[in-house]
Design a protein around this motif. Structure first.
Motif: not given
Ligand SMILES: Nc1ncnc2c1ncn2[C@@H]1O[C@H](COP(=O)(O)OP(=O)(O)OP(=O)(O)O)[C@@H](O)[C@H]1O
Ligand SMILES: [Mg+2]
Lengths: 414, 244
Positions: A342-351
């Motif tokens: 996972l590479e996530i740069y947004a804060d409001d996400v469901k992963c």
């Protein structure tokens, strides 16, 4: 330049009607491939599939020369009504769209190779350099297919020890819908290297089923590049390949809001089969959804791999991304590797992501056998059950039945 | 029908059955009661042929030793176990499974296999007879079933497979009164001169509906007392403390 492959120096010159620009692009890519050779396990993306080693063990000598096309008749599937495109060694042979409005459909041979991004995958470079075969399919605005389109992909006997490079492009214009079944029939021991693009315009819907007609000695690599615009939807269902080697490298760009992408696979790998699914889902816009469920059943001496990456850009708020890989090992001599990322740069996400692998559950076997089933039948039932949810994804009853029968055939020989 | 002499069973180096004797004749219903952990389910598992136990003593079914007979063949010979905890098997359609199961048993006994239509007819008939909604059979095997539904499904399976010897391992636990009647009815409607039952239970109330010929008390791997239905009533009042 790998030793066991012959590439005719003039091959690119012989390609009909190409611009200078395209020629330069092709030559550049050929240089890149020659420098890199077949990808080996030192490349991160190939760490579980040492393709160089696999090629070296299975092919003494390979070439990329064109083969003379043998014209053949196909036995159409009788299990369900469908349109079809018939490809022989990647070349468009014939097509039939009797169920549809023909003016809404454009289908042509495709052999352009320019304006593609330079790739760090040597197989993609090789494809960009030499691809001459393939098809282009475009569906007009607001047109929804009435029946599924079967793409019969026949690979003939005279492909032995060759590398075939194919490039396809499918474009769905605004608010159109298409279901495709890729149905591969292979008669040769050869390397197939395909690059396929799917472009989905606003509100369009694309569903794809991948299945093989037969078990074969094919070594297949396919790179799939999908672009999803506003509200568009992409699904890919991948079933058992029966190939010696099969690597599907799927990249999905969710470039506009509310688009969604589903990748599901139900694979039953037999002895000496090697199959990798690699995905990269790029969430580049808000409110998009991606769903991946990869199931592998591994017979002794088979190898399965899932490398799945979810990338969420900073602007891609409200992303909903799900990924699950499950493997069922029939005994200990099978190998399954999974690398979720996972590479996530947004804060409001469901992963969410998860990966499990295990052997057939003894207590479940006992329960089934206590009702009179043999161990083999009970195992088959558990395998079918394990793969079932992917089949359930298919809504059309006769297509579903067809796939179920195919899976059954596969599992019966376990 | 079933002869058990000095049966000992251990698993993971732990002895659970410690010299058990039991004899069941055709047509008889035997109830087994006993405290938690006394070995009731172990007995049921051993009879069904579950792997993993080390076994000594005699275990004869219809005059032949069961010891070397694997689980599926025991089922084919007519032994059925309704599980205390029926397993959930995702992705496996209950009807498909039951049809495969029934046909394996029929085939082993030289009977003609049933086609889908006749099978569904049989299912309809049996579920109607029991008052069980046959819709549960079109679902995945036990997946998401309530506790009671799982138990009813076991009894429906029993009815469809029509075994000669059925073991019910706490099939009555956790059931409401209507479900309890369904279970009891499942047994009573199958009772005949040839069929036998071993009913494991903690509660006297089941035995109000299924009248057993014998009641056994199993304690610490042995049968410590055998009597008729009154024994169960006595137990209800006094508990197990007098029977060790
Ligand atoms: N696989 C195993 N390994 C070790 N001990 C076990 C195993 N299976 C059962 N036992 C033990 O054997 C004993 C008897 O278990 P069993 O399940 O037969 O009891 P039971 O009489 O059915 O109890 P309950 O009324 O609670 O269902 C218990 O103490 C249990 O913990
Ligand atoms: Mg128990």
């Amino acid at each position: 330049m790998p030793e066991n492959i012959n590439i005719d120096a003039n091959q690119i010159d012989k390609i009909n009607k190409i611009t200078l620009e395209e020629k330069e692009f092709r030559i550049k890519n050929l240089e890149l491939f020659k420098a890199a050779g077949f990808p080996n396990k030192r490349l991160e993306d190939w760490k579980f599939s040492d393709f160089k080693n696999i090629v070296d063990t299975n092919f003494k000598i390979l070439d990329t020369n064109k083969v003379t096309t043998i014209s053949k008749k196909i036995d159409l599937l009788k299990d369900f009504e469908h349109n079809y495109i018939f490809l022989i060694n990647g070349n468009l042979h014939s097509s039939n769209f009797d169920y549809e409005k023909k003016e809404k459909i454009k289908v042509n041979s495709y052999n352009s190779s320019s304006n593609y991004k330079i790739s760090d995958n040597p197989m993609v470079c090789l494809n960009h350099a030499l691809a001459e075969n393939g098809y282009l399919l475009e569906i007009g605005k607001n047109y929804k297919f009435k029946k599924i389109l079967v793409v019969y992909n026949l690979f003939t006997k005279n492909l032995e020890n060759k590398i075939l490079n194919i490039k396809n492009k499918i474009k769905l214009n605004e608010n159109s819908e298409l279901h495709v079944m890729d149905y591969t029939i292979n008669e040769s021991k050869f390397i197939n290297n395909t690059y396929e693009e799917v472009i989905l315009e606003k509100d369009s819907k694309f569903k794809n089923i991948n299945i093989q007609h037969n078990k074969s000695n094919g070594f297949f690599h396919k790179f799939l590049k999908n672009k999803l615009s506003l509200n568009s939807s992409y699904s890919n269902l991948i079933f058992s390949s029966g190939l010696k080697f099969n690597k599907l490298d799927i990249e999905c760009d969710l470039i506009e809001k509310n688009s969604n992408c589903n990748i599901l696979s139900a694979l039953f790998l037999k002895k000496d089969e090697h199959q990798e699914i690699k995905t990269r889902i790029n969430h580049l816009a808000p409110n998009c959804k991606s769903f991946q469920s990869v199931k592998n059943v591994l017979s002794p001496y088979s190898k399965g791999i899932f490398q799945g990456k979810i990338y969420v850009k900073d602007v891609a708020q409200k992303t909903d991304a799900y990924q699950l890989s499950k493997a069922l090992l029939i005994n200990d001599d099978a190998e399954f590797n999974s690398k979720p990322e996972l590479e996530i740069y947004a804060d409001d996400v469901k992963c969410s992501h998860g990966s499990t692998s295990g052997s057939v559950d003894e207590n479940s076997l006992y329960y089934l056998m206590s009702r009179g089933l043999t161990r083999a039948d009970a195992t088959k039932l558990l395998i079918k059950g394990f793969l079932n949810d992917v089949v359930e994804f298919i809504k059309n009853p006769s297509i579903k039945k067809f796939i179920e029968n195919k899976l059954e055939e596969n599992i019966n020989g376990y | 029908m079933l002869e058990i002499k000095n049966l000992k069973a251990s698993i993971n180096n732990r002895q659970i059955l410690k010299g058990l004797n039991l004899s069941i004749k055709p047509g008889e219903v035997h109830a087994v009661m006993g405290p938690n952990g006394s070995g009731k389910s172990t007995l049921a598992n051993v009879l069904s042929g579950k792997n993993g136990y080390e076994i000594s003593g005699e275990l004869n079914f219809e005059g032949k030793s069961l010891k070397k007979i694997p689980v599926e063949e025991r089922a084919q010979k007519g032994i059925f176990l309704a599980f205390q905890y029926p397993l959930e098997i995702p992705g496996v359609n209950t009807n498909n499974f039951l049809k495969t199961s029934l046909n394996s048993i029929r085939k082993a006994n030289g009977d003609k296999e049933l086609d889908t239509l006749s099978f569904l007819k049989l299912v309809k008939e049996k579920s109607l007879e029991l008052g069980i909604d046959e819709k549960i059979l079109s679902r995945q095997l036990n997946v998401g079933f309530s506790g009671g539904e799982k138990k009813k499904n076991e009894i429906l399976q029993m009815k469809i497979l029509n075994p000669s010897f059925s073991i019910l391992d706490e099939t009555d636990s956790g059931l409401d009164i209507d479900a309890l009647k369904i279970i009891a009815n499942g047994v009573n409607s199958s009772r005949d001169k040839k069929k036998s039952f071993l009913v494991i239970t903690h509660y006297q109330r089941l035995l109000d509906y299924i009248k057993p010929d014998f009641v056994h008390i199993l304690s610490d791997g042995k049968i410590v007392k055998t009597g008729c239905s009154e024994l169960a009533e006595e137990l209800e009042k006094t508990g197990y403390k007098n029977f060790n």
